[in-house]
Design a protein around this motif. Structure first.
Motif, PDB file in Angstrom:
ATOM      1  N   HIS A  24       0.853  -1.190   0.000  1.00  0.00           N
ATOM      2  CA  HIS A  24       0.000   0.000   0.000  1.00  0.00           C
ATOM      3  C   HIS A  24       0.892   1.244   0.000  1.00  0.00           C
ATOM      4  O   HIS A  24       1.926   1.273   0.672  1.00  0.00           O
ATOM      5  CB  HIS A  24      -0.918   0.005   1.222  1.00  0.00           C
ATOM      6  CG  HIS A  24      -1.938   1.094   1.172  1.00  0.00           C
ATOM      7  ND1 HIS A  24      -1.639   2.404   1.500  1.00  0.00           N
ATOM      8  CD2 HIS A  24      -3.234   1.075   0.810  1.00  0.00           C
ATOM      9  CE1 HIS A  24      -2.717   3.142   1.342  1.00  0.00           C
ATOM     10  NE2 HIS A  24      -3.703   2.350   0.928  1.00  0.00           N
ATOM     11  N   PRO A  25       0.523   2.292  -0.740  1.00  0.00           N
ATOM     12  CA  PRO A  25       1.367   3.487  -0.836  1.00  0.00           C
ATOM     13  C   PRO A  25       1.643   4.182   0.507  1.00  0.00           C
ATOM     14  O   PRO A  25       2.655   4.873   0.636  1.00  0.00           O
ATOM     15  CB  PRO A  25       0.586   4.429  -1.757  1.00  0.00           C
ATOM     16  CG  PRO A  25      -0.534   3.654  -2.324  1.00  0.00           C
ATOM     17  CD  PRO A  25      -0.662   2.374  -1.591  1.00  0.00           C
ATOM     18  N   LEU A  26       0.799   3.992   1.511  1.00  0.00           N
ATOM     19  CA  LEU A  26       1.023   4.648   2.800  1.00  0.00           C
ATOM     20  C   LEU A  26       1.918   3.865   3.753  1.00  0.00           C
ATOM     21  O   LEU A  26       2.401   4.419   4.737  1.00  0.00           O
ATOM     22  CB  LEU A  26      -0.315   4.910   3.505  1.00  0.00           C
ATOM     23  CG  LEU A  26      -1.146   6.042   2.945  1.00  0.00           C
ATOM     24  CD1 LEU A  26      -2.451   6.171   3.728  1.00  0.00           C
ATOM     25  CD2 LEU A  26      -0.383   7.352   2.999  1.00  0.00           C
ATOM     26  N   VAL A  27       2.168   2.597   3.484  1.00  0.00           N
ATOM     27  CA  VAL A  27       2.930   1.775   4.421  1.00  0.00           C
ATOM     28  C   VAL A  27       4.340   2.316   4.672  1.00  0.00           C
ATOM     29  O   VAL A  27       4.779   2.358   5.825  1.00  0.00           O
ATOM     30  CB  VAL A  27       2.930   0.295   3.996  1.00  0.00           C
ATOM     31  CG1 VAL A  27       3.945  -0.518   4.784  1.00  0.00           C
ATOM     32  CG2 VAL A  27       1.529  -0.283   4.185  1.00  0.00           C
ATOM     33  N   VAL A  33       6.853   6.505  10.682  1.00  0.00           N
ATOM     34  CA  VAL A  33       6.280   7.155  11.869  1.00  0.00           C
ATOM     35  C   VAL A  33       6.156   6.184  13.045  1.00  0.00           C
ATOM     36  O   VAL A  33       6.488   6.532  14.179  1.00  0.00           O
ATOM     37  CB  VAL A  33       4.903   7.765  11.533  1.00  0.00           C
ATOM     38  CG1 VAL A  33       4.213   8.289  12.777  1.00  0.00           C
ATOM     39  CG2 VAL A  33       5.048   8.875  10.495  1.00  0.00           C
ATOM     40  N   PHE A  34       5.691   4.951  12.795  1.00  0.00           N
ATOM     41  CA  PHE A  34       5.355   4.020  13.877  1.00  0.00           C
ATOM     42  C   PHE A  34       6.301   2.830  14.000  1.00  0.00           C
ATOM     43  O   PHE A  34       6.170   2.031  14.918  1.00  0.00           O
ATOM     44  CB  PHE A  34       3.926   3.490  13.688  1.00  0.00           C
ATOM     45  CG  PHE A  34       2.879   4.570  13.740  1.00  0.00           C
ATOM     46  CD1 PHE A  34       2.582   5.224  14.924  1.00  0.00           C
ATOM     47  CD2 PHE A  34       2.179   4.937  12.589  1.00  0.00           C
ATOM     48  CE1 PHE A  34       1.619   6.214  14.976  1.00  0.00           C
ATOM     49  CE2 PHE A  34       1.208   5.922  12.630  1.00  0.00           C
ATOM     50  CZ  PHE A  34       0.931   6.567  13.829  1.00  0.00           C
ATOM     51  N   HIS A  37       5.695  -2.518  11.387  1.00  0.00           N
ATOM     52  CA  HIS A  37       4.552  -3.238  11.938  1.00  0.00           C
ATOM     53  C   HIS A  37       3.700  -3.796  10.815  1.00  0.00           C
ATOM     54  O   HIS A  37       3.799  -3.367   9.669  1.00  0.00           O
ATOM     55  CB  HIS A  37       3.642  -2.295  12.749  1.00  0.00           C
ATOM     56  CG  HIS A  37       4.205  -1.867  14.052  1.00  0.00           C
ATOM     57  ND1 HIS A  37       4.185  -2.648  15.175  1.00  0.00           N
ATOM     58  CD2 HIS A  37       4.802  -0.706  14.416  1.00  0.00           C
ATOM     59  CE1 HIS A  37       4.735  -1.999  16.178  1.00  0.00           C
ATOM     60  NE2 HIS A  37       5.125  -0.818  15.743  1.00  0.00           N
ATOM     61  N   THR A  38       2.825  -4.710  11.179  1.00  0.00           N
ATOM     62  CA  THR A  38       1.704  -5.079  10.329  1.00  0.00           C
ATOM     63  C   THR A  38       0.565  -4.185  10.779  1.00  0.00           C
ATOM     64  O   THR A  38       0.222  -4.162  11.965  1.00  0.00           O
ATOM     65  CB  THR A  38       1.327  -6.564  10.514  1.00  0.00           C
ATOM     66  OG1 THR A  38       2.470  -7.362  10.186  1.00  0.00           O
ATOM     67  CG2 THR A  38       0.149  -6.944   9.634  1.00  0.00           C
ATOM     68  N   PHE A  39       0.000  -3.421   9.864  1.00  0.00           N
ATOM     69  CA  PHE A  39      -1.036  -2.443  10.202  1.00  0.00           C
ATOM     70  C   PHE A  39      -2.414  -3.005   9.864  1.00  0.00           C
ATOM     71  O   PHE A  39      -2.593  -3.678   8.854  1.00  0.00           O
ATOM     72  CB  PHE A  39      -0.803  -1.133   9.442  1.00  0.00           C
ATOM     73  CG  PHE A  39       0.471  -0.450   9.861  1.00  0.00           C
ATOM     74  CD1 PHE A  39       0.501   0.363  10.980  1.00  0.00           C
ATOM     75  CD2 PHE A  39       1.635  -0.636   9.148  1.00  0.00           C
ATOM     76  CE1 PHE A  39       1.670   0.985  11.379  1.00  0.00           C
ATOM     77  CE2 PHE A  39       2.818  -0.018   9.534  1.00  0.00           C
ATOM     78  CZ  PHE A  39       2.833   0.788  10.660  1.00  0.00           C
ATOM     79  N   PHE A  40      -3.359  -2.700  10.730  1.00  0.00           N
ATOM     80  CA  PHE A  40      -4.739  -3.133  10.578  1.00  0.00           C
ATOM     81  C   PHE A  40      -5.638  -1.912  10.595  1.00  0.00           C
ATOM     82  O   PHE A  40      -5.381  -0.953  11.323  1.00  0.00           O
ATOM     83  CB  PHE A  40      -5.160  -4.062  11.732  1.00  0.00           C
ATOM     84  CG  PHE A  40      -4.388  -5.342  11.795  1.00  0.00           C
ATOM     85  CD1 PHE A  40      -4.857  -6.480  11.167  1.00  0.00           C
ATOM     86  CD2 PHE A  40      -3.192  -5.414  12.494  1.00  0.00           C
ATOM     87  CE1 PHE A  40      -4.154  -7.674  11.231  1.00  0.00           C
ATOM     88  CE2 PHE A  40      -2.484  -6.601  12.569  1.00  0.00           C
ATOM     89  CZ  PHE A  40      -2.965  -7.739  11.937  1.00  0.00           C
ATOM     90  N   GLN A  77      -9.210   7.564   0.327  1.00  0.00           N
ATOM     91  CA  GLN A  77      -8.847   8.749  -0.433  1.00  0.00           C
ATOM     92  C   GLN A  77      -7.354   9.032  -0.414  1.00  0.00           C
ATOM     93  O   GLN A  77      -6.865   9.834  -1.182  1.00  0.00           O
ATOM     94  CB  GLN A  77      -9.610   9.974   0.108  1.00  0.00           C
ATOM     95  CG  GLN A  77     -11.096   9.878  -0.141  1.00  0.00           C
ATOM     96  CD  GLN A  77     -11.873  10.965   0.572  1.00  0.00           C
ATOM     97  OE1 GLN A  77     -11.354  11.707   1.378  1.00  0.00           O
ATOM     98  NE2 GLN A  77     -13.157  11.033   0.270  1.00  0.00           N
ATOM     99  N   SER A  78      -6.624   8.332   0.439  1.00  0.00           N
ATOM    100  CA  SER A  78      -5.182   8.567   0.557  1.00  0.00           C
ATOM    101  C   SER A  78      -4.382   7.809  -0.483  1.00  0.00           C
ATOM    102  O   SER A  78      -3.169   7.873  -0.489  1.00  0.00           O
ATOM    103  CB  SER A  78      -4.722   8.177   1.953  1.00  0.00           C
ATOM    104  OG  SER A  78      -4.836   6.776   2.095  1.00  0.00           O
ATOM    105  N   GLY A  79      -5.040   7.051  -1.328  1.00  0.00           N
ATOM    106  CA  GLY A  79      -4.326   6.326  -2.373  1.00  0.00           C
ATOM    107  C   GLY A  79      -4.434   4.827  -2.230  1.00  0.00           C
ATOM    108  O   GLY A  79      -3.648   4.094  -2.804  1.00  0.00           O
ATOM    109  N   ALA A  80      -5.395   4.351  -1.452  1.00  0.00           N
ATOM    110  CA  ALA A  80      -5.575   2.908  -1.315  1.00  0.00           C
ATOM    111  C   ALA A  80      -5.987   2.307  -2.652  1.00  0.00           C
ATOM    112  O   ALA A  80      -6.720   2.925  -3.401  1.00  0.00           O
ATOM    113  CB  ALA A  80      -6.651   2.609  -0.264  1.00  0.00           C
ATOM    114  N   PRO A  81      -5.466   1.095  -2.937  1.00  0.00           N
ATOM    115  CA  PRO A  81      -5.838   0.468  -4.202  1.00  0.00           C
ATOM    116  C   PRO A  81      -7.305   0.070  -4.236  1.00  0.00           C
ATOM    117  O   PRO A  81      -7.946  -0.070  -3.256  1.00  0.00           O
ATOM    118  CB  PRO A  81      -4.948  -0.761  -4.256  1.00  0.00           C
ATOM    119  CG  PRO A  81      -4.397  -0.975  -2.902  1.00  0.00           C
ATOM    120  CD  PRO A  81      -4.556   0.311  -2.168  1.00  0.00           C
TER     121      PRO A  81
END
Length: 81
Positions: A24-27, A33-34, A37-40, A77-81
């Protein structure tokens, strides 16, 4: 905590959420920042699993930690596929 596929599957049996895919483009920004991690994403926002000190029957345990309130619409809206 970065989870392997078995840990992700186990987590999802106990926690209603979607995994944010590593591609994902935000990962990359989330990792910056964090940490790694695996983000949920669930109805409460952005989450990770942090390890617990205790274990049951030798299996590692974790706690879901909410990092940010976030609506699915904002994430899309942040660029999720």
């Amino acid at each position: 905590m970065k989870l392997n596929s078995a840990q992700v599957e186990q987590t999802l049996t106990q926690f209603k959420a979607e995994v944010i895919p590593d591609d994902h483009p935000l990962v990359p920004k989330l990792n910056e920042v964090f940490g790694d991690h695996t983000f949920f994403l669930d109805r409460n926002g952005l989450n990770v699993v942090e390890p617990n000190e205790s274990t049951q029957a030798g299996a590692p345990a974790g706690t879901v930690v909410n990092l940010a309130k976030l609506e699915r619409r904002a994430f899309d809206q942040s660029g999720a596929p």
